[in-house]
Design an enzyme around this catalytic site. Structure first.
Site, short mmCIF file in Angstrom:
data_model
loop_
_atom_site.label_atom_id
_atom_site.label_comp_id
_atom_site.label_asym_id
_atom_site.label_seq_id
_atom_site.Cartn_x
_atom_site.Cartn_y
_atom_site.Cartn_z
CE1 TYR A 1 10.41 49.82 21.78
CE2 TYR A 1 12.69 49.77 20.99
CZ TYR A 1 11.75 49.51 21.98
OH TYR A 1 12.14 48.94 23.16
CG ASP B 1 7.76 56.89 45.56
OD1 ASP B 1 6.96 55.95 45.70
OD2 ASP B 1 8.82 56.99 46.19
NE ARG C 1 13.21 44.93 26.32
CZ ARG C 1 14.03 45.98 26.33
NH1 ARG C 1 13.66 47.13 26.86
NH2 ARG C 1 15.23 45.90 25.79
NE ARG D 1 11.14 44.17 23.17
CZ ARG D 1 11.69 45.38 23.27
NH1 ARG D 1 10.96 46.42 23.63
NH2 ARG D 1 12.97 45.56 22.98
CB ALA E 1 14.78 51.35 30.31
CB SER F 1 7.57 46.66 22.07
OG SER F 1 8.10 46.94 23.36
NE ARG G 1 15.19 52.22 21.91
CZ ARG G 1 14.41 52.19 22.98
NH1 ARG G 1 13.38 52.99 23.06
NH2 ARG G 1 14.67 51.37 23.96
CG HIS H 1 11.63 47.62 32.58
ND1 HIS H 1 10.37 47.13 32.35
CD2 HIS H 1 12.11 48.03 31.37
CE1 HIS H 1 10.11 47.21 31.05
NE2 HIS H 1 11.14 47.76 30.44
CD GLU I 1 3.91 51.74 32.61
OE1 GLU I 1 3.95 52.29 33.73
OE2 GLU I 1 4.46 50.65 32.38
CG ASN J 1 6.82 54.44 26.32
OD1 ASN J 1 7.45 53.81 27.18
ND2 ASN J 1 6.83 54.09 25.04
N PRO K 1 13.33 57.76 28.29
CG PRO K 1 14.55 56.33 29.65
CD PRO K 1 13.32 57.19 29.65
CG ASN K 2 17.35 55.18 25.06
OD1 ASN K 2 18.33 55.81 24.69
ND2 ASN K 2 17.33 54.45 26.15
CG HIS L 1 5.26 49.79 27.73
ND1 HIS L 1 6.44 50.36 28.13
CD2 HIS L 1 4.53 49.59 28.86
CE1 HIS L 1 6.44 50.48 29.45
NE2 HIS L 1 5.28 50.03 29.91
C1 DQA Z 1 9.24 50.58 25.75
C2 DQA Z 1 9.62 49.19 26.28
C3 DQA Z 1 10.77 49.29 27.28
O1 DQA Z 1 11.13 48.01 27.76
C4 DQA Z 1 11.97 49.91 26.63
O2 DQA Z 1 13.01 50.08 27.57
C5 DQA Z 1 11.67 51.19 25.93
C6 DQA Z 1 10.43 51.29 25.17
C7 DQA Z 1 8.16 50.48 24.64
O3 DQA Z 1 7.61 51.53 24.31
O4 DQA Z 1 7.90 49.40 24.10
O5 DQA Z 1 12.47 52.11 25.92
O6 DQA Z 1 8.70 51.33 26.82
#
Ligand code: DQA
Length: 146
Positions: free
Chosen positions: A23, A87, A111, A107, A77, A102, A18, A80, A98, A74, A10-11, A100
């Protein structure tokens, strides 16, 4: 040709717009272009997917990941708190990296805990787009050994 599945949660469709101070200014399309180019050099296929919906990500992974050499994810959120995604990754029984953009440990406190990371072989956090590239190189080098 072996296939590597890349999922952004998401996002991450908003990359570039963003919180660019966190990012970066490059878009998801830029990330996907970079991954396609590196995959071509490495002679692997990449299957790229982004969704804001937990269920869509799980449906995609269940359909697309079996038979692949591994998954780069990735989870945004969802990292978390999504036990459903944890699963799902665990059930795949594939190498998962995995990523990320950032450094989640530098942070807000919430997170620094990733529930999905437990299903991952490794986590790359804080290296921006390079994290995905390194994950692609790692999974290619593993070559479907798992
Ligand atoms: C993220 C870090 C997460 O905490 C955040 O919710 C994201 C992006 C990252 O790529 O740094 O959406 O996964």
């Amino acid at each position: 040709m072996s296939k590597i599945v890349v999922v952004n949660g998401p996002n991450l469709n908003l990359l570039g717009k963003r919180e660019p101070e966190i990012y970066g200014t490059r878009s998801l399309a830029d990330l996907n272009d970079m991954l396609r180019a590196r995959a071509a050099e490495l002679r692997v296929q990449v299957s790229l997917f982004q969704s804001n919906s937990e269920g869509e990500i799980i449906d995609f992974l269940q359909k697309e990941a079996p038979g692949s050499a591994g998954v780069i994810i990735n989870p945004g959120a969802f990292s978390h708190y999504s036990l459903a995604l944890y699963d799902c990754l665990q059930a795949l029984a594939l190498p998962v990296v995995e990523v990320h953009l950032s450094n989640i440990h530098a942070r807000e406190k919430f997170r620094s805990k990733s529930v999905t990371a437990r299903a991952a072989r490794g986590v790359i956090t804080g290296l921006g787009f390079d994290g995905y590239k390194l994950a692609l190189e790692y999974l290619t080098e593993q070559g479907g050994k798992h």
